[in-house]
Design a protein around this motif. Sequence first.
Motif, short mmCIF file in Angstrom:
data_model
loop_
_atom_site.label_atom_id
_atom_site.label_comp_id
_atom_site.label_asym_id
_atom_site.label_seq_id
_atom_site.Cartn_x
_atom_site.Cartn_y
_atom_site.Cartn_z
N THR A 54 -1.70 10.94 0.51
CA THR A 54 -2.71 10.87 -0.54
C THR A 54 -2.83 9.42 -0.96
OG1 THR A 54 -1.05 11.27 -2.25
CG2 THR A 54 -2.22 13.19 -1.39
N GLY A 55 -4.03 9.03 -1.35
CA GLY A 55 -4.24 7.65 -1.75
C GLY A 55 -5.33 7.50 -2.78
N ILE A 56 -5.20 6.46 -3.57
CA ILE A 56 -6.24 6.06 -4.50
C ILE A 56 -6.73 4.70 -4.05
CG2 ILE A 56 -6.68 5.23 -6.85
CD1 ILE A 56 -4.91 7.42 -7.89
N ILE A 57 -8.03 4.53 -4.01
CA ILE A 57 -8.60 3.24 -3.68
C ILE A 57 -9.55 2.85 -4.80
CG2 ILE A 57 -10.45 4.23 -2.25
CD1 ILE A 57 -10.14 1.66 -0.47
N LEU A 58 -9.34 1.66 -5.35
CA LEU A 58 -10.20 1.13 -6.40
C LEU A 58 -11.32 0.37 -5.71
CD1 LEU A 58 -7.46 -0.34 -8.75
CD2 LEU A 58 -8.31 1.99 -8.62
N LYS A 59 -12.55 0.70 -6.07
CA LYS A 59 -13.67 0.03 -5.42
C LYS A 59 -14.87 -0.04 -6.34
CE LYS A 59 -15.72 3.94 -2.94
NZ LYS A 59 -17.06 3.72 -3.42
N HIS A 60 -15.78 -0.91 -6.00
CA HIS A 60 -17.02 -1.07 -6.75
C HIS A 60 -17.88 0.17 -6.53
CE1 HIS A 60 -20.99 -2.61 -7.83
NE2 HIS A 60 -20.35 -3.51 -8.55
N PRO A 61 -18.62 0.61 -7.54
CA PRO A 61 -19.44 1.82 -7.39
C PRO A 61 -20.48 1.73 -6.27
CG PRO A 61 -19.39 1.12 -9.70
CD PRO A 61 -18.67 0.09 -8.91
N LEU A 62 -20.92 0.53 -5.93
CA LEU A 62 -21.92 0.38 -4.88
C LEU A 62 -21.33 0.28 -3.47
CD1 LEU A 62 -24.41 -2.05 -6.69
CD2 LEU A 62 -24.54 0.45 -6.47
N THR A 63 -20.00 0.22 -3.39
CA THR A 63 -19.35 0.17 -2.08
C THR A 63 -19.50 1.53 -1.42
OG1 THR A 63 -17.76 -1.43 -2.91
CG2 THR A 63 -17.16 -0.27 -0.90
N LYS A 64 -19.58 1.53 -0.10
CA LYS A 64 -19.70 2.78 0.65
C LYS A 64 -18.61 3.76 0.28
CE LYS A 64 -21.34 0.93 5.08
NZ LYS A 64 -20.97 0.87 6.49
N ASP A 65 -18.88 5.02 0.51
CA ASP A 65 -17.87 6.06 0.39
C ASP A 65 -16.75 5.75 1.38
OD1 ASP A 65 -16.81 8.79 1.59
OD2 ASP A 65 -17.56 9.22 -0.43
N ARG A 118 -4.60 3.69 13.65
CA ARG A 118 -3.53 2.80 14.14
C ARG A 118 -2.17 3.13 13.53
NH1 ARG A 118 -5.49 -3.38 14.81
NH2 ARG A 118 -6.86 -3.02 16.57
N ALA A 119 -2.19 3.55 12.27
CA ALA A 119 -0.94 3.88 11.59
C ALA A 119 -0.48 5.31 11.89
CB ALA A 119 -1.09 3.69 10.09
N GLY A 120 -1.35 6.11 12.53
CA GLY A 120 -1.00 7.49 12.85
C GLY A 120 -0.91 8.38 11.63
N VAL A 121 -1.78 8.10 10.64
CA VAL A 121 -1.77 8.89 9.41
C VAL A 121 -3.18 9.36 9.09
CG1 VAL A 121 0.21 7.65 8.43
CG2 VAL A 121 -2.10 6.89 7.89
N SER A 122 -3.26 10.36 8.25
CA SER A 122 -4.53 10.83 7.71
C SER A 122 -4.39 10.72 6.20
CB SER A 122 -4.78 12.28 8.11
OG SER A 122 -5.92 12.77 7.46
N ILE A 123 -5.36 10.07 5.55
CA ILE A 123 -5.25 9.83 4.11
C ILE A 123 -6.38 10.55 3.38
CG2 ILE A 123 -5.16 8.09 2.29
CD1 ILE A 123 -4.31 6.08 4.50
N ALA A 124 -6.01 11.35 2.42
CA ALA A 124 -6.98 11.99 1.52
C ALA A 124 -7.18 11.03 0.36
CB ALA A 124 -6.45 13.33 1.03
N TRP A 125 -8.30 10.32 0.39
CA TRP A 125 -8.56 9.27 -0.59
C TRP A 125 -9.21 9.83 -1.85
CZ3 TRP A 125 -6.43 4.72 -0.13
CH2 TRP A 125 -6.15 4.21 1.13
N GLU A 126 -8.79 9.31 -3.00
CA GLU A 126 -9.50 9.50 -4.26
C GLU A 126 -10.08 8.15 -4.60
OE1 GLU A 126 -8.61 10.11 -9.00
OE2 GLU A 126 -7.13 10.83 -7.57
#
Length: 175
Positions: A39-50, A63-71
């Motif tokens: 699980t992960g949280i990513i802080l980003k600008h509202p106009l940045t792509k999903d 490359r890291a061999g992981v799957s991340i469910a981003w919030e």
Amino acid sequence: MKRYSLIVFLCSLMVISFTGCSNNETSQEESEDGVIHLTGIILKHPLTKDVNDIEWLKEAEDRAGVSIAWEEVTADWDQKKGAMLAGSDIPDLIVGPNAITDADFARFTGLFQDLTQLIDDHAPNVQAMFEEKPETKIIATQLDGNIYGLPKYQRFWPDTATRQFINQEWLDNLG
């Protein structure tokens, strides 16, 4: 520049995933295909792509061999962060500018693991960054000598943001 961003992000993924800062024991599950789910949280600008449309993030996960469910967090991070840290309900990864600060490391002791030995043993790209840019290690190291997170490094930033320009034609007219 994309390559260096990817390297820093992959190192961040690897190092932060070792921090053990989540009380959610089931968040890091390995599926039948051998992929670890984070699980992960990513802080980003509202106009940045999903995040699902950001190609380099997909490449980093592969490359890291992981799957991340981003919030995705685009506003009110300080309020969300305070509640999250106080409740110890922390995702496996937190990525973003000033997402977690030195004050957070000091205030919420026990939520973050010292990464120093993990970096020495498993993070050659982070070691290379520290060697090439010693200031990144200084920024990452807390007063107690421990490293709890990685600084952002952008290769092409100037040493100063202050630049002065002058109109040459005007200057020539003045003699």
